[in-house]
Design a protein around this motif. Sequence first.
Motif, short mmCIF file in Angstrom:
data_model
loop_
_atom_site.label_atom_id
_atom_site.label_comp_id
_atom_site.label_asym_id
_atom_site.label_seq_id
_atom_site.Cartn_x
_atom_site.Cartn_y
_atom_site.Cartn_z
N UNK A 375 0.83 -1.19 0.00
CA UNK A 375 0.00 0.00 0.00
C UNK A 375 0.87 1.25 0.00
N UNK A 376 1.97 1.23 0.75
CA UNK A 376 2.88 2.38 0.80
C UNK A 376 3.45 2.68 -0.58
N UNK A 377 3.62 1.64 -1.37
CA UNK A 377 4.20 1.81 -2.69
C UNK A 377 3.15 2.03 -3.78
N UNK A 378 1.91 2.25 -3.34
CA UNK A 378 0.89 2.65 -4.29
C UNK A 378 0.05 1.55 -4.88
N UNK A 379 0.21 0.31 -4.41
CA UNK A 379 -0.65 -0.78 -4.90
C UNK A 379 -2.04 -0.60 -4.30
N UNK A 380 -3.11 -0.55 -5.09
CA UNK A 380 -4.45 -0.36 -4.54
C UNK A 380 -4.84 -1.51 -3.60
N UNK A 381 -5.57 -1.18 -2.55
CA UNK A 381 -5.97 -2.20 -1.57
C UNK A 381 -6.75 -3.33 -2.23
N UNK A 382 -7.57 -3.00 -3.24
CA UNK A 382 -8.38 -4.04 -3.88
C UNK A 382 -7.55 -4.99 -4.73
N UNK A 383 -6.28 -4.66 -4.94
CA UNK A 383 -5.39 -5.55 -5.70
C UNK A 383 -4.55 -6.44 -4.80
N UNK A 384 -4.77 -6.38 -3.49
CA UNK A 384 -4.02 -7.20 -2.54
C UNK A 384 -4.98 -8.19 -1.89
N UNK A 385 -4.75 -9.47 -2.12
CA UNK A 385 -5.62 -10.53 -1.64
C UNK A 385 -4.84 -11.41 -0.66
N UNK A 386 -5.54 -12.02 0.29
CA UNK A 386 -4.82 -12.80 1.28
C UNK A 386 -5.65 -13.99 1.73
N UNK A 387 -4.96 -14.96 2.30
CA UNK A 387 -5.59 -16.14 2.89
C UNK A 387 -5.06 -16.31 4.30
N UNK A 388 -5.98 -16.51 5.25
CA UNK A 388 -5.60 -16.74 6.64
C UNK A 388 -5.89 -18.20 6.98
N UNK A 389 -4.89 -18.91 7.51
CA UNK A 389 -5.11 -20.27 8.01
C UNK A 389 -5.62 -20.16 9.44
N UNK A 390 -6.91 -20.44 9.64
CA UNK A 390 -7.51 -20.29 10.96
C UNK A 390 -8.47 -19.13 10.98
#
Length: 399
Positions: A375-390
């Motif tokens: 995000x600091x480097x300008x990547x839009x939040x909607x372009x960052x996806x994640x998976x949480x184990x648990x």
Amino acid sequence: MLSPESTAIVRATLPAVGAAIGEITTLFYGRMFADHPELERDLFNRGNQAAGEQPKALAGAVAGYATMLVEQPEVRPAAMLARIAHKHVSLGITEDQYKIVHKYLFAAIVEVLGAAVTPEVATAWDEVYWLMAGELIALEAKLYAEAGVAPGETWRPVTVVARTQESRGAVSFTLRPADGSPAPEFRPGQYVSVAVHLADGARQIRQYSLSAAPGGSHWRITVKRVHGGDTPDGEVSNWLHANVQPGDQLTVSLPFGDLTLAEGAEPLLLASAGIGCTPMIGMLDHLVASGSKRPVIVVHGDRSPADHAHAEQLRTLVAALPGAELHRWYQQPAEDDAQARTGLVDLAQIEVPEGVRAYLCGPLPFMRATRAELLRRGVPAQSVHYEVFGPDLWLASGN
């Protein structure tokens, strides 16, 4: 949308409910499990309950949803709801179970907040609950329909056809449907739930990413043996490591999960740490199998090369993609591995291309730091996806 009357009441009472919701959810689980021990024994993760993570996740989801209803009523927390719905369907949750949760959750709210819960306050928060439940029930019905099964009918017997040691603490199991049919399709990045019966009679369920490309006759999952340290050891992972061999049968769900590789031509960043490499391996395997020419930056961090599951396969897959590059960090690197960096993953050392779509999986501190740097480097939040184990402890933010 929340009614105007309820919106005003929820906005006024949200600070009090939010401040007490941890106590509310802890009481809720205790009372519900006392009356329905089969839910604790056969459905909920006992390790997450013991560590307090499940109540925190529920608290975050309810508070986050209520906050969005009153602060941003025109915005739907789609990512949060999709994540919950996929997990519920993988567990075989059905609409009737929302009624049980409602009963005990609202009894806990009344007990904790006492006289502050007037009939008007109770009605307003009841509306919040059923709005959230209604959205989840609809999403889950759609997921069941897309999978071609009735609600709750997600489980299938599979046969273990191979067991492979992938690192010092992780093994993979290759699975095929017990009836000999082809393995059902899935999207790269998805997971299956595995249900096992433990020595004390409990049926415990855990999710494991599919660590190979879709389209084959088999599935593969990779299981890290969880040593708890200050918390109990992982019940299911240790049972699988100790007991499962080729020829055995397991009960698994159909594939679900909302962290899936989007089609397209934009550059990809696949960033993982520890056993978070498993969905990334599945994505990379798919990119190779489909002849992808997309630019791909692969980032992985681990304790040491001996702890890095699928390390050799990762290098092979990256080498097979013409537009891919690999960056590795180890806290304890091998002396003869000049290409690996020492320490924790640091994206500041990597050039991130314009228009990148990022996928993250690993421990929460790693994902928070990685997402913050993107995000600091300008990547839009909607372009960052994640998976949480648990349990997803990010749910309160809806991210």
